[in-house]
Motif scaffolding. Structure first.
Motif, PDB file in Angstrom:
ATOM      1  N   GLY A  36       0.819  -1.200   0.000  1.00  0.00           N
ATOM      2  CA  GLY A  36       0.000   0.000   0.000  1.00  0.00           C
ATOM      3  C   GLY A  36       0.852   1.247   0.000  1.00  0.00           C
ATOM      4  O   GLY A  36       0.381   2.333  -0.304  1.00  0.00           O
ATOM      5  N   GLN A  48     -12.164   4.833   2.711  1.00  0.00           N
ATOM      6  CA  GLN A  48     -11.287   3.706   2.359  1.00  0.00           C
ATOM      7  C   GLN A  48      -9.998   4.179   1.705  1.00  0.00           C
ATOM      8  O   GLN A  48      -8.952   3.559   1.856  1.00  0.00           O
ATOM      9  CB  GLN A  48     -12.025   2.729   1.430  1.00  0.00           C
ATOM     10  CG  GLN A  48     -13.173   2.034   2.130  1.00  0.00           C
ATOM     11  CD  GLN A  48     -13.800   0.933   1.300  1.00  0.00           C
ATOM     12  OE1 GLN A  48     -13.139   0.000   0.895  1.00  0.00           O
ATOM     13  NE2 GLN A  48     -15.086   1.058   1.040  1.00  0.00           N
ATOM     14  N   MET A  49     -10.097   5.278   0.952  1.00  0.00           N
ATOM     15  CA  MET A  49      -8.874   5.794   0.323  1.00  0.00           C
ATOM     16  C   MET A  49      -7.987   6.483   1.358  1.00  0.00           C
ATOM     17  O   MET A  49      -6.770   6.320   1.372  1.00  0.00           O
ATOM     18  CB  MET A  49      -9.241   6.771  -0.801  1.00  0.00           C
ATOM     19  CG  MET A  49      -9.856   6.094  -2.008  1.00  0.00           C
ATOM     20  SD  MET A  49     -10.217   7.256  -3.331  1.00  0.00           S
ATOM     21  CE  MET A  49      -8.559   7.657  -3.877  1.00  0.00           C
ATOM     22  N   GLU A  80      -7.634   6.027   4.500  1.00  0.00           N
ATOM     23  CA  GLU A  80      -6.961   5.233   5.526  1.00  0.00           C
ATOM     24  C   GLU A  80      -5.594   4.710   5.054  1.00  0.00           C
ATOM     25  O   GLU A  80      -4.727   4.453   5.867  1.00  0.00           O
ATOM     26  CB  GLU A  80      -7.850   4.091   6.023  1.00  0.00           C
ATOM     27  CG  GLU A  80      -8.104   3.008   5.005  1.00  0.00           C
ATOM     28  CD  GLU A  80      -8.991   1.896   5.566  1.00  0.00           C
ATOM     29  OE1 GLU A  80      -9.113   1.797   6.788  1.00  0.00           O
ATOM     30  OE2 GLU A  80      -9.561   1.145   4.756  1.00  0.00           O
ATOM     31  N   VAL A  81      -5.427   4.570   3.738  1.00  0.00           N
ATOM     32  CA  VAL A  81      -4.128   4.109   3.239  1.00  0.00           C
ATOM     33  C   VAL A  81      -3.053   5.137   3.554  1.00  0.00           C
ATOM     34  O   VAL A  81      -1.982   4.812   4.080  1.00  0.00           O
ATOM     35  CB  VAL A  81      -4.164   3.899   1.705  1.00  0.00           C
ATOM     36  CG1 VAL A  81      -2.882   3.223   1.248  1.00  0.00           C
ATOM     37  CG2 VAL A  81      -5.362   3.099   1.288  1.00  0.00           C
ATOM     38  N   MET A 115     -10.219   1.802  -7.165  1.00  0.00           N
ATOM     39  CA  MET A 115      -9.179   0.890  -6.697  1.00  0.00           C
ATOM     40  C   MET A 115      -7.802   1.366  -7.148  1.00  0.00           C
ATOM     41  O   MET A 115      -6.830   1.322  -6.384  1.00  0.00           O
ATOM     42  CB  MET A 115      -9.425  -0.536  -7.242  1.00  0.00           C
ATOM     43  CG  MET A 115     -10.518  -1.320  -6.546  1.00  0.00           C
ATOM     44  SD  MET A 115     -10.179  -1.705  -4.827  1.00  0.00           S
ATOM     45  CE  MET A 115      -8.857  -2.913  -5.001  1.00  0.00           C
ATOM     46  N   MET A 140      -6.841   4.416  -5.243  1.00  0.00           N
ATOM     47  CA  MET A 140      -6.510   4.037  -3.875  1.00  0.00           C
ATOM     48  C   MET A 140      -5.096   3.441  -3.813  1.00  0.00           C
ATOM     49  O   MET A 140      -4.344   3.704  -2.878  1.00  0.00           O
ATOM     50  CB  MET A 140      -7.531   3.023  -3.369  1.00  0.00           C
ATOM     51  CG  MET A 140      -7.467   2.741  -1.902  1.00  0.00           C
ATOM     52  SD  MET A 140      -9.030   2.080  -1.314  1.00  0.00           S
ATOM     53  CE  MET A 140      -8.928   0.421  -1.932  1.00  0.00           C
TER      54      MET A 140
END
Lengths: 305, 322, 276
Positions: B84, B107-108, B110-111, B159, B162
């Protein structure tokens, strides 16, 4: 979603109506209520007096609609035994039963959720099987017996907790623990299977590919998705627990709704019995509705549809 | 300069050998395609690089290096720090690869927060910037949406965005367009191609589609039954395929070098054998016209001019005659 | 896999074992379980000081042989468990199959019946019925039988829905078989397996409920040696003679645990049977 909730509400109302009929019919099972109320030593004359006094000489249909009409506005009549209004009798005792139910549910969740997660993460290994076996064993314990055994061990021998009564919060620990046992196996199994499903989902692989920590993957990404069926069953189990409190409250002499129900049953106090049956059914129905709402909060897909 | 080097990678699931000594390398800034039929071990190879294999799988390698760093010695925690961040991966199933319970933005974000720290606000700004970069319109609105509100193509773009959050050097894309409509496929491939050039990203693209290979690859590795049987620059591979399997593959395509996008892989008589751990020799020999008794022994890796390697006992001239 | 089989076998052994004890109780019991002897009250069991070898597990508060009462108690638990699931199984399966087979409005009514049944507080209503009608073993069996059908109905309904769409049912339709024939010959045999699992669960539940009812004084009437009643009778002495509630309680646990093990093992067997 709104339509779905509306439909659920209609069904809930219908269910309550059905229970209304059931609760009424229940107390008429013996055939002649007046004989039961008057007691075994009553003369024919006594029975006739009782019949008149309680309005049991009227046609059944009339009695039913009279009862329903009053119940609809929260009036369940006079208790035969306590010489008090049934609504007040119940209302005074609700806090104890609610406390007991919530303590029971909290204990059940605190025990069942971690165990379910641990079992899921170790699927098929020894620890998973051990946890399943313990749950199965827990399921086999009769609650009243477990209560008595805890009284002997925790109460008498170890002296950790008070044996009966409702004075302090400690009084709720033992009954709460016993009550929680009935819910733990179901909650644990569902948590386990939900977590196993969630952990094998594609989005968990994505979360790992993102380099998230194991804690975040399990607690944030998997648990959130495994929580939905658990929420449903938790609400249902709370309903069952409130129903099952009749045994626990009797064992621990907690003067809640369950204890009241048991007393009224043994004293042939039918207005109270009817009211408690109806009340518990309504609470159960409301809890399942609440679970649907909670699921809608948890699952964005449900909210949208 | 090799960014990712894989030497004699072996992966087993119980008694089955999924990958048997596969070797290849991905250079910095190149698009490297890994092609082969389903079940040949290409996805498993990618997962092994990322450290995402199932716990039941066993991994062994003579060398598994990322930017000179030995990956096989890293703990799960250290691997998760790389994933990641410096290497990212996208998958075949855009419909299920995003968590249904969280918004795209969360969700994006948190990376970036996981690998770089910083505020959620800053992470969301970066996410919006990347959504724009992968050609998603009104990124601000998309950040607040849930995966089920997006189409498959959009989800795959999310995806990709991300995966780019931390500016990785290597992007592994496992059949990223297989589940998508043909028109959307073309758009996603074009996007990957652009990102690769603009960001200097190395992409390891796994596919079974030779049309895609012809379009985007710089170099190609062909996998068969858990082995890399041939590696070559794309023009070389299409122009002078050497391994009998590669030649078989290409012969299934009507006009080599002018393959239409979306063309599926052709078929060769016979099936890919399921191979156990004790298997030796060339796994293609049952389906190969040139096979002889000697193919049951050890097969050497031969190197030709122009960075072209293949795994076979036969000389290129011998193969060309057949 | 193998440990599950162990569970299945252990469960079966416990169930069959206690079943045999129940069946041959008159041969096995060393004493008359109803014979009181007030000079020998609350004798301790064999592992404690002061026990009497004639009374293996001691005596109760009326001086009755505890071991013999325990053996006869198995009869009550087994009988109530088996008779209840026969009753509730027939009711629940019939309701569930009808709902699953006809679908539509009929199914709505079935679902409604199941929802209503679930909302009715089980123990409370069982207690009320037994109290009003009068307590006897027959009344307990009938009450539980009339209340515990919900899970049978749920499982039978879902299983019927799955079976109904299969080819052999379509073939029976095509052959012009009657509804009754199709349900009896094509559907029922194919939903028996999941129902077997439910049967074990409900049997365990019925046994626990009977014990609870008897404990509260509204189940099996004294002097019958129901395990639940034995616990209730021993309750007043439990602080001084804990074994009077420990022994019947453990017996209950072992029986219910055995039945649950059996059910769990069957469920696993079904699951693996389906995947392979």
């Amino acid at each position: 979603m709104v339509l779905f909730l509306f439909r659920r509400l209609v069904v809930a109302l219908l269910v309550c109506t059905a229970v209304l009929v059931f609760a009424f019919a229940l107390t008429r099972l013996s055939g002649d209520l007046a004989i039961s109320i008057a007691g075994p030593n009553a003369t024919a004359n006594d029975i006739e007096v009782v019949r008149k006094a309680y309005g049991l000489d009227r046609p059944l249909i009339e009695q039913f609609f009279d009862w329903v009409g009053r119940a609809a506005v929260g009036d369940f009549g006079q208790s035969y035994f306590y010489k008090e209004k049934v609504s007040k009798l119940i209302f005074d005792r609700v806090p104890i039963t609610m406390t007991l139910g919530l303590v029971g549910l909290s204990i059940a969740l605190v025990i069942a959720l971690p165990l379910g997660v641990i079992a899921a993460l170790n699927e098929g290994r020894l620890i998973d099987r051990a946890i399943s076996l313990v749950a199965l064993l827990g399921q086999a314990l009769p609650s009243f017996w477990l209560g008595l055994m805890l009284m002997i061990t925790l109460g008498l021998y170890l002296g950790w907790l008070p044996i009966s009564g409702t004075g302090t919060w400690q009084h709720f620990v033992m009954p709460g623990l016993v009550l929680s046992f009935s819910a733990i196996p179901a909650l644990m199994r569902l948590t386990r299977s939900g977590m196993i499903d969630a952990m094998s989902a594609d989005y968990i692989r994505t979360a790992r590919a993102k380099g998230l920590s194991r804690g975040s993957i399990i607690l944030k990404h998997a648990a959130r998705n495994a929580a939905m069926p658990v929420v449903s069953i938790a609400a249902v189990q709370l309903g069952f627990m409130l129903g099952g409190s009749i045994v626990i409250e009797t064992v621990f002499a907690l003067h809640g709704v369950g204890f009241l129900a048991w007393e009224s049953i043994s004293k042939n106090d039918f207005p109270t019995v009817q009211a408690v049956v109806l009340l518990l059914a309504i609470v159960y129905t409301l809890l399942t509705l609440l679970a649907d709402l909670l699921n809608a909060v948890l699952d964005p897909r449900l909210r949208a549809s | 300069m090799a960014l990712l080097e894989i030497e004699r990678l072996e992966i087993g699931f119980g008694g089955l050998a999924a990958v048997r000594g596969a070797s290849f390398a991905v250079d910095k800034g190149e698009t490297h395609c890994l092609v082969g039929e389903s079940g040949c071990g290409k996805s498993v190879t990618a997962l092994a690089v990322m450290g995402l294999l199932a716990p039941t799988a066993t991994r062994k390698a003579a060398g598994l290096r990322f930017d000179g760093q030995d990956l096989s010695g890293l703990s799960e925690r250290e691997m998760s720090r790389l994933r990641g961040d410096r290497m990212a991966m996208i998958f075949q199933e855009p419909m299920t690869s995003l968590n249904p319970a969280y918004t795209v933005g969360s969700q994006m974000a948190e990376v970036l927060i996981r690998h770089r720290g910083g505020s959620k606000k800053a992470a969301l700004d970066r996410a919006a910037e990347l959504l724009e970069r992968v050609r998603i319109t009104s990124p601000g609105m998309r950040l607040g949406q849930y995966p089920h509100q997006l189409s498959g193509g959009l989800r795959q773009r999310v995806m990709i965005a991300m995966a780019l959050m931390c500016g990785p050097e290597l992007l592994i894309a496992d059949e990223p367009t297989t589940a998508l409509d043909v028109t959307v496929q073309a758009q996603i491939l074009k996007l990957l191609d652009e990102l690769q050039r603009e960001l200097g990203l190395a992409i390891l693209l796994i596919t079974h589609d030779l049309g895609i290979v012809a379009r985007v690859a710089h170099r190609v590795s062909v996998m068969y039954a858990g082995e890399v049987v041939e590696t070559a620059p794309v023009a070389e591979l299409f122009g002078a395929p050497t391994h009998p399997y590669t030649r078989g593959l290409l012969s299934c395509v009507p006009v080599p070098g002018k393959i239409a996008p979306g063309e599926p892989l052709g078929s060769i008589p016979g099936i890919v054998p399921r191979v156990g751990h004790g298997f030796t020799g060339c796994a293609f020999r049952q389906r190969c016209d040139l096979a002889g008794p000697d193919c049951e022994g050890t097969v050497p890796r031969r190197t030709l001019a122009g960075d072209h390697q293949y795994l076979c006992l036969r000389e290129p001239t011998e193969i060309a005659r057949s | 896999m193998t440990t599950n089989k162990i569970g299945l076998w252990l469960g079966a052994v416990i169930f069959v074992g206690i079943g045999l004890i129940a069946l041959f109780a008159p041969l096995l019991a060393p004493q008359d379980p109803f014979q009181q002897d007030l000079t020998r009250r609350l004798l301790p069991p064999f592992w404690m000081d002061g026990h009497n070898p004639t009374y293996l597990l001691g005596t109760d508060q009326l001086g009755r042989d505890y071991f013999s009462r325990l053996i006869y108690g198995a009869r009550i638990s087994m009988m109530i468990g088996i008779l209840t699931v026969i009753g509730s199984g027939v009711i629940g399966t019939a309701i569930g199959v009808v709902g699953g087979f006809y679908g539509g409005k009929v199914d709505d009514v079935v679902m409604f019946a199941i929802t209503t049944r679930l909302s009715i507080p089980l123990i409370l209503v069982a207690l009320a019925i037994v109290s009003i009608v009068g307590s006897s073993t027959t009344v307990v069996v009938m009450t539980l039988g009339l209340l515990l059908w919900d899970r049978f109905a749920v499982v039978a309904r879902v299983a019927t829905m799955q079976v109904r769409t299969q080819d052999f049912v379509a073939a029976a339709w095509a052959a012009g078989c009657s509804h009754f024939h199709i349900v009896l010959r094509e559907i029922l045999p194919n939903i028996l397996a999941p129902l077997a699992v439910v049967t074990t669960l409900e049997m365990a539940l019925a046994i626990l409920l009977e014990a609870a009812l008897s404990f509260l004084g509204l189940g099996v009437p004294p002097p019958l040696p129901s395990w639940g009643l034995m616990i209730a009778e021993g309750k007043d002495y439990m602080f001084f003679s804990p074994w009077v509630i420990t022994i019947p309680g453990v017996a209950l646990c072992v029986l219910v645990f055995g039945i649950n093990l059996l059910g769990d093992g069957l469920r696993d067997l079904l699951r693996t049977g389906r995947t392979t």
